[in-house]
Design a protein around this motif. Structure first.
Motif, short mmCIF file in Angstrom:
data_model
loop_
_atom_site.label_atom_id
_atom_site.label_comp_id
_atom_site.label_asym_id
_atom_site.label_seq_id
_atom_site.Cartn_x
_atom_site.Cartn_y
_atom_site.Cartn_z
N GLY A 1 1.50 21.42 -30.20
CA GLY A 1 1.55 21.34 -28.74
C GLY A 1 2.13 22.59 -28.11
O GLY A 1 3.32 22.87 -28.27
N GLY A 2 1.28 23.33 -27.41
CA GLY A 2 1.73 24.57 -26.79
C GLY A 2 2.36 24.35 -25.43
O GLY A 2 1.98 25.02 -24.44
N VAL A 3 3.31 23.44 -25.34
CA VAL A 3 3.98 23.13 -24.07
C VAL A 3 5.14 24.10 -23.84
O VAL A 3 5.45 24.94 -24.68
N ILE B 1 -1.40 31.21 -34.05
CA ILE B 1 -1.89 30.03 -33.34
C ILE B 1 -3.10 29.47 -34.07
O ILE B 1 -4.01 30.22 -34.45
N VAL B 2 -3.11 28.16 -34.27
CA VAL B 2 -4.24 27.47 -34.89
C VAL B 2 -4.82 26.49 -33.87
O VAL B 2 -4.10 25.63 -33.36
N HIS B 3 -6.12 26.61 -33.59
CA HIS B 3 -6.74 25.77 -32.58
C HIS B 3 -7.49 24.58 -33.16
O HIS B 3 -8.25 23.92 -32.46
N ALA C 1 -1.59 34.66 -24.31
CA ALA C 1 -0.80 35.03 -23.13
C ALA C 1 0.50 34.22 -23.06
O ALA C 1 1.55 34.75 -22.68
N ARG C 2 0.43 32.94 -23.45
CA ARG C 2 1.63 32.10 -23.42
C ARG C 2 2.50 32.29 -24.65
O ARG C 2 3.72 32.10 -24.60
N ILE D 1 -7.00 25.42 -25.90
CA ILE D 1 -6.84 26.88 -25.82
C ILE D 1 -6.03 27.27 -24.59
O ILE D 1 -5.26 28.24 -24.61
N ALA D 2 -6.14 26.52 -23.53
CA ALA D 2 -5.38 26.85 -22.32
C ALA D 2 -3.88 26.76 -22.55
O ALA D 2 -3.10 27.52 -21.98
#
Length: 333
Positions: A185-187, A224-226, A217-218, A211-212
């Motif tokens: 979780g990219g929170v 990162i693994v999508h 950028a974040r 991806i968002a």
């Protein structure tokens, strides 16, 4: 991201050996308030370059001088450094602390050979737990893997505690795989968590199919693994040196990640969410076939209860709780 310099001493020593010669200095024993733990290492090249630390700086100069002698004659030796209470603070060995250090040339007459050091580096690259065992009387050196069936219980316990030391006249320098942290979780909380986790010695990876959320950028410079979390966790193959934290707050993402995590040897599984949210989560996981023996491994709400409010404070509480679990075996009681 590459491991820190202090985690790559064998690799650096091997490279320096190939470039002309290298010495390994290893803390074997400490008394009092020594600044570096047993097993800490310093590599010294034939040109006097150094990597790592055995004392935080207070005796490194003397160790480098000793290393030049060992490199010249190829004979390993034990050296001891200690200070009186009067000057302890000035040199960094507080309260009369003392340290005993093993100094050995790579490929010398005795001690670690270039072949054994090369094998150690290869095993470390495969994330296999291994110890360098050195007989303190004969200087015989061998590599010991944690999976060996005949492994002494005391040595096996050292692997579990991540604690180097002496057993029956042999010094075991434990080389466990580096710590990893899989963050699902990219929170917002994940951003400071990556920074704090890395400072604590973890190599973190972000898993999020969105991806968002999980963008360069974040999370600049991060891995990162999508993929979907259950697939990503299976590919990452978590071991007993891996922590897994789910932060997405979306059951479609977190639940598959938790189920995949529970099928691994991860030492810590933390899940973001309130007590009420976690109660609903448990109901879903039980309906999916998990039992109490599985679910008791989950730490939720995630993190130690320190009254954390901001994302950075929550990140601190998560790393603190993971550290507590990691070191639990070594605490009395």
């Amino acid at each position: 991201m590459a491991a820190s310099e202090h985690d790559r001493i064998p690799e650096q020593a091997l490279a320096w050996h190939g470039a002309g010669g290298a010495v390994l200095a290893t803390v074997v024993k400490t008394w009092g308030s020594a600044p570096r733990p047993v097993g800490s290492q310093l590599a010294v090249s034939c040109r006097g370059e150094i990597a790592g630390s055995v004392s935080g700086g207070c005796v490194e100069g003397a160790v480098v001088e000793e290393a030049s002698i060992v490199l010249a004659d190829g004979r390993p030796r034990m050296v001891e450094f200690g200070v009186s209470d009067d000057n302890a603070f000035a040199v960094g060995l507080a309260c009369g602390g003392r340290i005993e250090i093993m100094v050995e040339a790579v490929g010398g007459e005795r001690g670690i050979s270039a072949d054994k050091l090369s094998k150690l580096v290869e095993l470390r690259s495969r994330r296999l737990p291994v110890a360098v065992a050195t007989n303190l009387s004969t200087w015989e050196c061998r590599l010991v893997c944690a999976e060996e069936d005949s492994l002494d219980k005391g040595v096996l316990h050292r692997f579990r505690l991540d604690r180097s030391g002496v057993e029956d006249g042999w010094f075991y320098n434990i080389h466990n795989p580096p710590l990893r942290m899989i963050v699902v979780g990219g929170v917002h909380i994940a951003q400071p968590l990556f920074e704090i986790a890395r400072l604590a010695g973890y190599d973190p990876v972000l898993v999020d199919p969105r991806i968002a959320f999980a963008s360069d950028a974040r999370f600049p410079g991060e891995r990162i693994v999508h993929d979907w979390p259950d697939e990503a966790i299976a590919d990452e193959a978590p071991d007993f040196r891996t922590a897994i934290v789910t932060l997405s707050h979306d059951p479609k993402i977190d639940d598959p990640a938790i189920m995949a995590a529970l099928a691994t040897d991860a030492f810590y599984i933390g899940c973001l969410g309130s007590t009420r949210t976690h109660g609903k989560r448990l109901e879903r996981l039980e309906a999916a076939g998990l039992n109490d023996r599985d679910l008791v491994r989950l730490h939720a709400p995630v993190g130690l209860d320190i009254g954390a409010v901001s994302p950075a404070e929550i990140a601190v509480s998560i790393v603190a709780q993971a550290t507590s679990e990691l070191r639990k075996a070594g605490r009395p009681g």
